[in-house]
Design a protein around this motif. Structure first.
Motif, PDB file in Angstrom:
ATOM      1  N   ALA A 168       0.863  -1.183   0.000  1.00  0.00           N
ATOM      2  CA  ALA A 168       0.000   0.000   0.000  1.00  0.00           C
ATOM      3  C   ALA A 168       0.900   1.234   0.000  1.00  0.00           C
ATOM      4  CB  ALA A 168      -0.900  -0.011   1.219  1.00  0.00           C
ATOM      5  N   ARG A 169       0.447   2.289  -0.679  1.00  0.00           N
ATOM      6  CA  ARG A 169       1.276   3.491  -0.756  1.00  0.00           C
ATOM      7  C   ARG A 169       0.393   4.717  -0.986  1.00  0.00           C
ATOM      8  NH1 ARG A 169       1.154   0.956  -5.662  1.00  0.00           N
ATOM      9  NH2 ARG A 169       1.119   2.258  -7.514  1.00  0.00           N
ATOM     10  N   LYS A 170       1.015   5.865  -0.910  1.00  0.00           N
ATOM     11  CA  LYS A 170       0.333   7.130  -1.179  1.00  0.00           C
ATOM     12  C   LYS A 170       0.560   7.496  -2.645  1.00  0.00           C
ATOM     13  CE  LYS A 170      -0.822   8.264   3.102  1.00  0.00           C
ATOM     14  NZ  LYS A 170      -2.182   8.390   3.533  1.00  0.00           N
ATOM     15  N   GLY A 171      -0.447   8.105  -3.248  1.00  0.00           N
ATOM     16  CA  GLY A 171      -0.336   8.575  -4.613  1.00  0.00           C
ATOM     17  C   GLY A 171      -1.021   9.918  -4.738  1.00  0.00           C
ATOM     18  N   ARG A 172      -1.045  10.464  -5.947  1.00  0.00           N
ATOM     19  CA  ARG A 172      -1.694  11.752  -6.177  1.00  0.00           C
ATOM     20  C   ARG A 172      -2.665  11.643  -7.339  1.00  0.00           C
ATOM     21  NH1 ARG A 172      -0.450  15.717  -3.053  1.00  0.00           N
ATOM     22  NH2 ARG A 172       1.588  15.804  -2.103  1.00  0.00           N
ATOM     23  N   THR A 198      -6.486  16.703  -9.707  1.00  0.00           N
ATOM     24  CA  THR A 198      -6.680  17.638  -8.594  1.00  0.00           C
ATOM     25  C   THR A 198      -5.431  17.826  -7.741  1.00  0.00           C
ATOM     26  OG1 THR A 198      -7.416  15.921  -7.065  1.00  0.00           O
ATOM     27  CG2 THR A 198      -9.102  16.977  -8.439  1.00  0.00           C
ATOM     28  N   GLY A 199      -4.482  16.916  -7.849  1.00  0.00           N
ATOM     29  CA  GLY A 199      -3.294  16.977  -7.008  1.00  0.00           C
ATOM     30  C   GLY A 199      -3.542  16.457  -5.607  1.00  0.00           C
ATOM     31  N   GLU A 200      -4.762  15.996  -5.337  1.00  0.00           N
ATOM     32  CA  GLU A 200      -5.124  15.495  -4.017  1.00  0.00           C
ATOM     33  C   GLU A 200      -4.398  14.183  -3.734  1.00  0.00           C
ATOM     34  OE1 GLU A 200      -9.109  13.831  -1.720  1.00  0.00           O
ATOM     35  OE2 GLU A 200      -9.267  14.640  -3.746  1.00  0.00           O
ATOM     36  N   GLU A 201      -3.913  14.028  -2.504  1.00  0.00           N
ATOM     37  CA  GLU A 201      -3.233  12.794  -2.108  1.00  0.00           C
ATOM     38  C   GLU A 201      -4.264  11.697  -1.878  1.00  0.00           C
ATOM     39  OE1 GLU A 201      -0.952  11.922   1.780  1.00  0.00           O
ATOM     40  OE2 GLU A 201       0.548  12.698   0.362  1.00  0.00           O
ATOM     41  N   ILE A 202      -3.986  10.495  -2.397  1.00  0.00           N
ATOM     42  CA  ILE A 202      -4.899   9.367  -2.239  1.00  0.00           C
ATOM     43  C   ILE A 202      -4.133   8.152  -1.736  1.00  0.00           C
ATOM     44  CG2 ILE A 202      -6.543  10.124  -4.006  1.00  0.00           C
ATOM     45  CD1 ILE A 202      -5.209   8.152  -5.946  1.00  0.00           C
ATOM     46  N   ASP A 203      -4.867   7.238  -1.125  1.00  0.00           N
ATOM     47  CA  ASP A 203      -4.271   5.981  -0.673  1.00  0.00           C
ATOM     48  C   ASP A 203      -4.456   4.939  -1.768  1.00  0.00           C
ATOM     49  OD1 ASP A 203      -3.512   6.868   1.883  1.00  0.00           O
ATOM     50  OD2 ASP A 203      -5.560   6.577   2.627  1.00  0.00           O
TER      51      ASP A 203
END
Length: 91
Positions: free
Chosen positions: A57-61, A65-70
């Motif tokens: 699992a990691r963080k992405g964008r 929108t540039g919003e951070e997502i899981d």
């Protein structure tokens, strides 16, 4: 070559009907899929190995929108060709 062309060619080579070859191919693909999905490695001598790779699992964008997502953990199917198969393709 698509699936129907593969079935026709393999049926001719094996002396089987296209219907029987279609059933056999579907059974082989299903068996490999089920085995890899359950975590097993499938080795076909002189052809290659089927297995999977675990992705953490990691963080992405979100690119819009540039919003951070899981991004959830997942498994990626993988095929590694055997030396004999690679040599046949490269000759």
């Amino acid at each position: 070559m698509n699936k129907s062309e593969l079935i026709a060619s393999a049926a001719d080579a094996a002396g089987m009907s296209k219907s029987d070859m279609n059933t056999a191919l579907d059974a082989i693909v299903s068996t490999i899929t089920d085995a890899v999905a359950s975590g097993e490695k499938v080795s076909v001598t002189d052809f290659g190995n089927f297995d999977h790779r675990d992705n953490k699992a990691r963080k992405g964008r979100n690119p819009q929108t540039g919003e951070e997502i899981d991004i959830a953990a997942s498994k990626t199917p993988r095929f590694k060709a055997a030396k004999k198969f690679k040599d046949a393709v490269n000759s």
